[in-house]
Design an enzyme around this catalytic site. Structure first.
Site, PDB file in Angstrom:
ATOM      1  CD  GLU A   1       3.109  -2.559   0.605  1.00 58.65           C
ATOM      2  OE1 GLU A   1       2.844  -1.379   0.962  1.00 58.65           O
ATOM      3  OE2 GLU A   1       4.246  -2.932   0.286  1.00 58.65           O
TER       4      GLU A   1
ATOM      5  CD  GLU B   1       9.008  -5.288  -1.177  1.00 62.59           C
ATOM      6  OE1 GLU B   1       9.219  -4.098  -1.426  1.00 62.59           O
ATOM      7  OE2 GLU B   1       8.853  -5.739  -0.027  1.00 62.59           O
TER       8      GLU B   1
END
Lengths: 291, 468
Positions: free
Chosen positions: A171, A176
């Site tokens: 990932e 974020e």
């Protein structure tokens, strides 16, 4: 590293959660400073310039179905109750939660009772429609704000039709953000031995500006044995196999992109009564390049 | 505060000259004809008072002027800090404003910031900026209830709309004291690096009037309503939504029907005609939450006409009688938020109170009510649940109003009788006959004041002492 001319920008703020990540770069930076001190102080941020795909969100309505699909629900259908992070939202593909308008993709989080959840939002994925090994992936976005908002632009590795599972597939979190930290974003990688709370991460702090009031470009440039992270024109991190405490899973498969606005959960904490709803994440464009 | 006056007049002339240039020549302004600007210096106190800054303790309100000092033994940065010694309960309070002799142009900043610490965890009553008598505290901004820890920490007070602050003298003010027995007091506060800054992270403007409520109010011609609950909230870099109380002049108010109601820059709505008007507000292009819909029904009806003969009455305020004394119905008590207005026409006037916390009617000459038994008063309210507190005060032989500043009760030779006017009918007059009882039952020969609490909005008429 030699292809990246790094000179420190005086206002380039960062905090390192993983001290070891950057120690390898210090020497090179020093050399850069010594050898380039008379030149201008702009970084060479990206070197991959062959455009492969782009979505500028120019056509009003639903997002382009040739590029974008949706994850729907609260995660239980996917075997990931609350998407694995105690998230509070139910993802839909309704126009209330996702639409293209005036040149932007709008992902809107709402506080409403829906299918057993208290919030709705949307998650767009290019899985099965577009993936690529290596390249430069970037999006220009304006983020929502407020406690409990968890917007993300990220990538997952191809799962080989379900044969491979996370975190083995890898990932890459390009961006974020926690809505209660309007000046901070984080870039991370997750893989076997370094996933979830042990991900290899680094945060970037904007100086004198915020991610929810203006658009900013979030990107990575990913090649064999390295991933470079940048915000706007500032390169702030490089992750290599030496930085991860486990197998480097980013040389063996293509990755697809995800854009979503999650609400609450273990990463960001839940909204409180100061959180204003609805909240919208705007995406001006998504672009993918090869070398 | 009076020493701050000589600079603005200079600017006045600049404006007048410009006006002259425009009207007489009908030319575009030349590049040279720029408005004179005040200095944009954002410093308040770093290691010393910034240029022109001075200390003005609120001595008149009971603040201790000795509570402030500049110290070098406890600083955040550099070599000096501001120190305030907050007295224990009952010994006054810390209260002061720091103003400059030369006004500042603060339009380039978005917050007042400072580092602070306290000798014990404390909640600061009020801290902010914008106390400037020259402009009637037009841009007063207050952060109430700021929690200060025992470590140096940075605090941010966002400017509601910096574009308004082209000439501000009031750079920093605070008020803190023990407001009840057991409240924190007897401790020390330090401030350092007090300055206006352009942080760039003050965002998501969320102004409000009437604390964000959408109100409806029955009203009548010639009445006025004060817009209250004015706040501005910004999201800070820390993720906190920081709310400050703002003066009305940061807002631009508007009325949906200026034939019914108009609003001035001080947030006073004047009802001028019959009909319906919605009052809303914006700060810097952002619409405020909250509004008020005025339903105006023409003039206020008259209070019931008194029937007692003049001989039985000593009147304080009534068109039916010759008054026994002149009165001051707007005494301006410290800390009072009350707006009082004499409304209505000759022969049919009323006392209108808005936003009352406490005020009074002061008698210029005391009234000897030894032979009288009651006080009459008529009250008109427009909001259900409104209650008004009345304190009839005998000020004693020394002819001075003496009040214990901590308990609010009469001191010295003063006596009073207190009662609450309740069960008021909305939209009509309610009459009360208040006995001259309690503390004034046997001392009512020097009635000197009527103290009025509660409300906050009501209208009074026909206030008189009488015997049947």
């Amino acid at each position: 590293m030699s292809e990246i001319k790094v000179t420190m920008k005086h206002n380039h703020l960062y905090k390192s959660k993983m001290k070891s990540i950057f120690t390898g770069c210090i020497a090179i930076i020093s050399i850069g400073l010594l050898s380039n001190c008379s030149s201008d102080d702009t970084q060479t941020v990206t070197t991959f310039d062959t455009l492969i795909i782009e979505d500028n969100f120019d056509i009003d309505g639903a997002p382009d179905p040739n590029l974008w699909g949706f994850d729907i629900g609260d995660g239980s259908d996917q075997g990931l109750d609350r998407w694995g992070n105690n998230e509070l939202q139910y993802y839909t593909d309704r126009t209330e939660n996702v639409k293209v308008e005036n040149g932007f993709l709008l992902i809107t989080a709402r506080q409403e009772d829906f299918q057993g959840s208290n919030y709705t939002s949307a998650r767009l994925v290019t899985k099965g429609k577009f993936d690529q090994k290596y390249g430069r992936f970037e999006a220009r976005m304006r983020l929502p704000y407020g406690r409990g908002m968890w917007p993300a632009f990220w990538m997952l590795g191809d799962d080989n039709d379900g044969v491979d599972v996370w975190p083995q597939i890898g990932e890459i979190d390009i961006m974020e953000n926690r809505g209660q930290e309007p000046t901070i974003i984080t870039g991370s990688v997750h893989g076997p031995g370094y996933s979830a709370g042990n991900a290899v991460s680094k945060s970037f702090i904007l100086d004198g500006a915020r991610f929810d009031t203006d658009f900013h470009v979030f990107g990575i440039e990913w090649g064999p044995n390295y991933i470079n992270y940048y915000v706007d024109n500032k390169l702030y991190n490089q992750i290599t196999p030496a930085d991860v405490d486990g197998e480097w899973v980013f040389n063996d498969r293509p990755f697809y992109m995800l854009l979503n606005l999650a609400i609450g959960g273990s990463y960001v904490g839940n909204p409180n009564d100061e959180t204003n709803f609805p909240q919208t994440m705007l995406v001006d464009y998504v672009r993918v390049y090869q070398k | 505060m009076t020493k701050i006056n000589n600079v603005f007049s200079k600017n006045h002339w600049a404006v007048l000259l410009l006006f002259f240039a425009i009207t007489s020549c009908e030319r575009e302004l030349s590049d040279e004809a720029v408005f004179a600007e005040f200095p944009a210096n954002g410093d308040v106190f770093t290691d010393a008072f910034s240029a022109g800054l001075d200390y003005f303790p609120f001595v008149g309100e009971g603040a201790d002027p000795e509570a402030f000092s500049v110290v070098t033994d406890e600083v955040f940065e550099g070599n000096a800090a501001m120190r305030f010694d907050v007295p224990s309960f009952g010994n006054g309070f810390v209260g002061a404003t720091f103003n400059t002799t030369v006004k500042r142009n603060l339009t380039g900043y978005d917050a007042l910031t400072f580092y602070a610490k306290a000798s014990q965890a404390a909640t600061l009553n009020d801290v902010g900026f914008g106390i400037d008598g020259d402009i009637n505290n037009k841009y007063l901004t207050t952060l109430s209830g700021l929690e200060i820890s025992t470590n140096w920490k940075k605090y941010v007070i966002p400017i509601p709309d910096a574009s308004k602050l082209i000439g501000e003298a009031g750079l920093f003010w605070l008020a803190e004291g023990a407001s009840f027995d057991g409240d924190e007091g007897g401790y020390t506060l330090w401030f350092d690096e007090v300055r206006f800054e352009n942080l760039g992270t003050i965002a998501q403007s969320d102004p409000a009037i009437f604390s964000g409520q959408d109100l409806t109010q029955q009203s009548f011609t010639d009445s006025s309503i004060i817009i209250s609950g004015l706040t501005q909230t910004y999201n800070l870099a820390s993720g906190i939504n920081q709310t400050v109380t703002t003066a009305p002049s940061y807002f631009t108010f508007s009325s949906s029907d200026t034939g019914v109601a108009i609003v001035d820059e001080l947030g006073v709505i004047s009802v001028i005609g019959e009909g319906t008007a919605l009052i809303t507000a914006i700060i810097d292009g952002v619409e405020a939450r909250g509004s008020i819909q005025i339903n105006a029904t023409g003039g206020l009806q008259s209070a019931p006409a008194p029937t007692l003969p003049q001989a039985n009455v000593k009147s304080i305020f009534s068109d039916a009688y010759t008054n026994a004394t002149e009165i001051d119905f707007a005494p301006g008590f410290g800390g009072s938020t009350t707006e009082t207005a004499l409304v209505g026409g000759a022969g049919d006037s009323f006392l209108s109170y808005a936003n009352n916390n406490f005020t009074g009617i002061i008698f210029n000459d005391t009234v000897d009510a030894s032979a009288l038994t009651f006080m009459h008063i008529d009250v008109y309210v427009q909001e259900a649940g409104t209650e008004v507190g009345i304190q009839i005060r005998d000020i004693g032989a020394n002819q001075e109003i003496e009040t214990n500043q901590f308990t609010g009760f009469p001191d010295g030779d003063d006596k009073d009788y207190r009662t609450d006017l309740t069960n008021l009918s909305v939209g009509q007059w309610t009459s009360f006959e208040i006995p001259l009882a309690g503390g004034i039952a046997n001392q009512k020969n020097n009635l000197g004041a009527i103290i009025i609490t509660g409300g906050p909005n009501f209208i009074l008429d026909n206030i008189y002492f009488y015997t049947e």
